[in-house]
Design a protein around this motif. Structure first.
Motif, PDB file in Angstrom:
ATOM      1  N   LEU A  83       0.829  -1.213   0.000  1.00 32.62           N
ATOM      2  CA  LEU A  83       0.000   0.000   0.000  1.00 32.62           C
ATOM      3  C   LEU A  83       0.864   1.264   0.000  1.00 32.62           C
ATOM      4  O   LEU A  83       0.524   2.251  -0.660  1.00 32.62           O
ATOM      5  N   LEU A  84       1.985   1.228   0.731  1.00 29.29           N
ATOM      6  CA  LEU A  84       2.897   2.379   0.701  1.00 29.29           C
ATOM      7  C   LEU A  84       3.481   2.580  -0.703  1.00 29.29           C
ATOM      8  O   LEU A  84       3.680   3.722  -1.148  1.00 29.29           O
ATOM      9  N   ALA A  85       3.717   1.466  -1.394  1.00 28.32           N
ATOM     10  CA  ALA A  85       4.250   1.550  -2.761  1.00 28.32           C
ATOM     11  C   ALA A  85       3.253   2.227  -3.701  1.00 28.32           C
ATOM     12  O   ALA A  85       3.648   2.975  -4.602  1.00 28.32           O
ATOM     13  N   THR A  86       1.971   1.972  -3.477  1.00 33.65           N
ATOM     14  CA  THR A  86       0.952   2.599  -4.337  1.00 33.65           C
ATOM     15  C   THR A  86       0.879   4.109  -4.101  1.00 33.65           C
ATOM     16  O   THR A  86       0.381   4.843  -4.968  1.00 33.65           O
ATOM     17  N   LEU A  87       1.381   4.556  -2.944  1.00 31.43           N
ATOM     18  CA  LEU A  87       1.357   5.988  -2.624  1.00 31.43           C
ATOM     19  C   LEU A  87       2.623   6.709  -3.061  1.00 31.43           C
ATOM     20  O   LEU A  87       2.657   7.943  -3.122  1.00 31.43           O
ATOM     21  N   ALA A  88       3.668   5.941  -3.357  1.00 30.83           N
ATOM     22  CA  ALA A  88       4.960   6.546  -3.691  1.00 30.83           C
ATOM     23  C   ALA A  88       4.927   7.238  -5.050  1.00 30.83           C
ATOM     24  O   ALA A  88       4.427   6.678  -6.027  1.00 30.83           O
TER      25      ALA A  88
END
Length: 220
Positions: free
Chosen positions: A179-184
């Motif tokens: 999920l953090l990767a989708t925000l990066a």
């Protein structure tokens, strides 16, 4: 005449022994009398303390019994909700658990289930779960990740990032990193986070496959 001076040994007369015994007995009687006087003078306080302790023990027993009874009733109602086939009935039963047993851990569980049953109001149910006093750590980890997914779907990246900044257990790290990767916004950061997600403990084969597909694409 012998010049050596003989040492004199003083022996307490035998008639003094009864006197000593009488003195010891008198001392015991005096101590006993003082103790009796103290008990007499503090009788009301002692009686009050004993009665107070008895009341506390009785109320504690009643409270424990009440808590046990409530937990059993909440468990039965919760199980009925789990077994219910009709979605509306299931939702109504979970709501009933929350309303009737607010402070019980089954109310927290019911909120978690409602987030899946009543997806239109999932955010509300998850927030209520996180605010519950008896929420287990694992439930809170899952609730924050679920909330983050909802925020991402709504386009509220800032709120999602705040939720994902909090550390979760290792069995939840894969989804967190994904999920953090989708925000990066940065490609290098996204790749790093996807790699961390792939390296993390996996409990979701579908998610792992998705990460394995995305990572080469991101690297290219």
């Amino acid at each position: 005449m012998n010049d050596k001076t003989s040492k004199k040994v003083t022996v307490m007369p035998e008639e003094n022994a009864p006197l000593k015994e009488e003195m010891d007995e008198l001392k015991r009687e005096m101590r006993s009398a003082k103790w009796s006087d103290w008990l007499q003078s503090h009788q009301k306080e002692i009686t009050g303390a004993v009665v107070g302790l008895a009341i506390v023990l009785m109320l504690s027993g009643l409270w424990i019994e009440r808590e046990r009874s409530q937990s059993e009733t909440a468990a039965t109602l919760y199980q009925q909700a789990i077994n219910a086939i009709d979605n509306n009935e299931k939702q109504a039963l979970f709501e009933s658990v929350i309303k009737q047993f607010t402070s019980n851990s089954y109310a927290a569980l019911a909120s978690m289930q409602l987030a899946r049953v009543d997806q239109a109001n999932a955010e509300k149910h998850l927030q209520r779960l996180l605010q519950h006093g008896k929420v287990m750590e694992e439930w809170a980890w899952q609730a924050r990740l679920d909330l983050a997914e909802i925020k991402i779907a709504k386009g509220d990246k800032a709120a999602a990032k705040v939720l994902l900044e909090k550390i979760v257990g290792k069995q939840y790290q894969q989804l967190r990193y994904y999920l953090l990767a989708t925000l990066a916004d940065d490609a290098a950061e996204k790749t790093t986070l996807l790699q961390k997600a792939l390296d993390a403990e996996s409990n979701d084969a579908v998610l792992k496959q998705k990460i394995e597909t995305l990572l080469p694409q991101q690297a290219a």
